[in-house]
Structures are given as C-alpha cells and as structure tokens.
Design an enzyme around this catalytic site. Sequence first.
Site, PDB file in Angstrom:
ATOM      1  N   ASN A  13    -125.946  47.811-129.981  1.00 36.74           N
ATOM      2  CA  ASN A  13    -126.209  46.481-129.433  1.00 36.74           C
ATOM      3  C   ASN A  13    -125.153  46.207-128.369  1.00 36.74           C
ATOM      4  O   ASN A  13    -123.985  46.004-128.691  1.00 36.74           O
ATOM      5  CB  ASN A  13    -126.133  45.450-130.573  1.00 36.74           C
ATOM      6  CG  ASN A  13    -126.234  44.025-130.077  1.00 36.74           C
ATOM      7  OD1 ASN A  13    -126.620  43.776-128.935  1.00 36.74           O
ATOM      8  ND2 ASN A  13    -125.887  43.069-130.931  1.00 36.74           N
ATOM      9  N   LYS A  15    -124.934  43.718-126.388  1.00 33.83           N
ATOM     10  CA  LYS A  15    -124.671  42.284-126.216  1.00 33.83           C
ATOM     11  C   LYS A  15    -124.667  41.894-124.721  1.00 33.83           C
ATOM     12  O   LYS A  15    -125.399  42.476-123.938  1.00 33.83           O
ATOM     13  CB  LYS A  15    -123.354  41.894-126.908  1.00 33.83           C
ATOM     14  CG  LYS A  15    -123.289  42.381-128.350  1.00 33.83           C
ATOM     15  CD  LYS A  15    -122.211  41.709-129.148  1.00 33.83           C
ATOM     16  CE  LYS A  15    -122.109  42.383-130.503  1.00 33.83           C
ATOM     17  NZ  LYS A  15    -121.360  41.613-131.467  1.00 33.83           N
ATOM     18  N   HIS A  99    -130.035  37.954-134.831  1.00 36.28           N
ATOM     19  CA  HIS A  99    -128.617  38.359-134.848  1.00 36.28           C
ATOM     20  C   HIS A  99    -127.758  37.130-135.166  1.00 36.28           C
ATOM     21  O   HIS A  99    -128.085  36.014-134.750  1.00 36.28           O
ATOM     22  CB  HIS A  99    -128.240  38.964-133.496  1.00 36.28           C
ATOM     23  CG  HIS A  99    -126.899  39.632-133.513  1.00 36.28           C
ATOM     24  ND1 HIS A  99    -125.723  38.923-133.421  1.00 36.28           N
ATOM     25  CD2 HIS A  99    -126.547  40.929-133.658  1.00 36.28           C
ATOM     26  CE1 HIS A  99    -124.699  39.760-133.501  1.00 36.28           C
ATOM     27  NE2 HIS A  99    -125.173  40.991-133.639  1.00 36.28           N
ATOM     28  N   GLU A 171    -125.748  42.464-141.849  1.00 38.11           N
ATOM     29  CA  GLU A 171    -124.532  42.326-141.044  1.00 38.11           C
ATOM     30  C   GLU A 171    -123.702  41.152-141.547  1.00 38.11           C
ATOM     31  O   GLU A 171    -123.964  40.007-141.149  1.00 38.11           O
ATOM     32  CB  GLU A 171    -124.898  42.089-139.577  1.00 38.11           C
ATOM     33  CG  GLU A 171    -125.710  43.201-138.960  1.00 38.11           C
ATOM     34  CD  GLU A 171    -125.499  43.243-137.459  1.00 38.11           C
ATOM     35  OE1 GLU A 171    -124.987  44.255-136.981  1.00 38.11           O
ATOM     36  OE2 GLU A 171    -125.789  42.245-136.779  1.00 38.11           O
ATOM     37  N   GLY A 177    -117.549  42.238-134.971  1.00 36.54           N
ATOM     38  CA  GLY A 177    -116.608  42.087-133.863  1.00 36.54           C
ATOM     39  C   GLY A 177    -115.200  41.733-134.303  1.00 36.54           C
ATOM     40  O   GLY A 177    -114.366  41.329-133.493  1.00 36.54           O
ATOM     41  N   SER A 217    -118.478  46.049-137.393  1.00 37.83           N
ATOM     42  CA  SER A 217    -117.326  46.909-137.097  1.00 37.83           C
ATOM     43  C   SER A 217    -117.511  48.350-137.569  1.00 37.83           C
ATOM     44  O   SER A 217    -116.578  48.974-138.088  1.00 37.83           O
ATOM     45  CB  SER A 217    -116.036  46.302-137.664  1.00 37.83           C
ATOM     46  OG  SER A 217    -115.802  45.039-137.064  1.00 37.83           O
TER      47      SER A 217
END
Length: 259
Positions: A13, A15, A99, A171, A177, A217
């Site tokens: 992804n 982003k 997401h 997730e 992140g 991560s």
Amino acid sequence: MASTKRIPMIAGNWKMHLTSREAADLAAAIKKGLDPDLKHEVLLAPGFTCLHAVKAALAGSKVFLSSQDVAWEEKGAFTGAVSPSQLIDAGCTAAIIGHSERRKIFLETDEIINKKLKAAIKAGLVPVLCIGETLEERESQKTYRVLETQLVGAFAGISAAEAAKTVIAYEPVWAIGTGKTATPDQAQDAHVFVRKQMERIYGKDYAEAVRILYGGSVKADNVDELMSQPDIDGALVGGESLKADKFLRVIHFQPVLSR
Ligand code: PEP
C-alpha cells in the site's frame, strides 16, 4: 490449521506517496526482482494518479494492480471519488476498502464500507477489506468486539457467493506506521478470531478458504515469523513496500515453521 488451499498474498500500500515516474520505477524494480517461479500473489496499490504508469511498468508480470479506495456509486456528482469501473479501466483488479486511515481521517463508517464492498463486488474487483482495533480498544479488552462489529457491518446483505473473492486484512491500528508490530501470537490469535467470525457468518468452507492478511509494520526482518503462523495468509505492507529491496524480501518470505 494451516491450509495449502490458501494462496499467500503480499500487498503493498503506497498510500499518498510517489509521483507517477517514481511509482513506475518502483514497480519496475519489484517486477525485475521477482522470482519467476513465485507461487503466491503480489498486489500493488499506488495512488490513483499513478495507476496507469504502474500498470504499464508491470506489463508482462503477474503482479496485480489495486486501488487504495473505491466509490460506492458508478457515476454522477461525487467530486473527488473514483468509481469501480474507472478503476477497472485504469487496470485495477482489486480495491483496498476500509483502511484505518480512511476510517479515522475520512470518517468512513461500517455502513460506508459495506456500500463500497458491495460496489466492488458488483464490478468484479477483489476487495481487500481492512479491519482492526485501536490501542485504546485493545487495552480495554474490546478487540474481539470491534473486529466482530466491523465484519458484521462490512458484510451485511452480502451472500457467501458474492463475498467469495474478498480478502480480509487484519490491521491493528496501533501497529500501522508505528514500527510496533503485533507479535506473531497476537496476530495469530486475532486471525483465528476473524476466521471464526467468518465461519459464523458464511460457514466453515468459506472460513477455511478466506485469506486473512496481517498488516501493521510488516518488515523484511519480521515477515518470516509472521508468515509462519497458520492463519496468517499474507501481509498488507505500507512503509516497507516503498523500498524495492526490502519489499522484495517481504515478498520472498521464508517461513521459519512449516505452514
Ligand atoms: C498499511 O498501510 O496498511 C500498513 C500496514 O502500513 P505500515 O506497514 O507502514 O504499518
């Protein structure tokens, strides 16, 4: 229960990063580094403006192209939104939906996510549905309740046959992140719970076949352990997917235990 039926999927992804040129270069480097005998699926989700360039860079490879979002309507006055057929026109075969950044920053509710899931399915896109709890929810023992609510809400009014191609990405928001990864045991535990919920919603066959990716991560140096867990069927990768060498290592994971 490890299943050989579930083909692993590694998804990147990207982003809101990269220009078209940068995205095409990264896609080309990933394509070049792929083991030609790779059996599992690789999916790249660049920003909307990069889709055409990445599609061209991936020509001749088996890498799938995905969007990071999709509108629930086909056309009309929806400024800023991109419809399922526009995504297909740009070369996408999949769409990430729900997401946590869309949920948190753009205030997407389970109802909106349900509409997007229905629209993607109707158009023939493979939905990659993201779910996950915040740190506060985990610390107040609400993880299971949150996951159940998100799953029930997302799949409301969708039949098992319609949901057949959907991929779920667990997730935990606190791991996205942040550099904090769920331990392999924490992730496995959540994946077992998600699979049980899918069994409750659609039955055992569906639950055994549905792919559940872990995201949060995932890195070159932790993917092997995560992918050794029997209910982790792949990874949705943010930051690490922006570096070709690191992402290639993630793609070519080496489970430390037999799956
Ligand atoms: C993501 O974007 O879905 C994600 C998991 O990001 P990161 O790998 O950077 O945590």
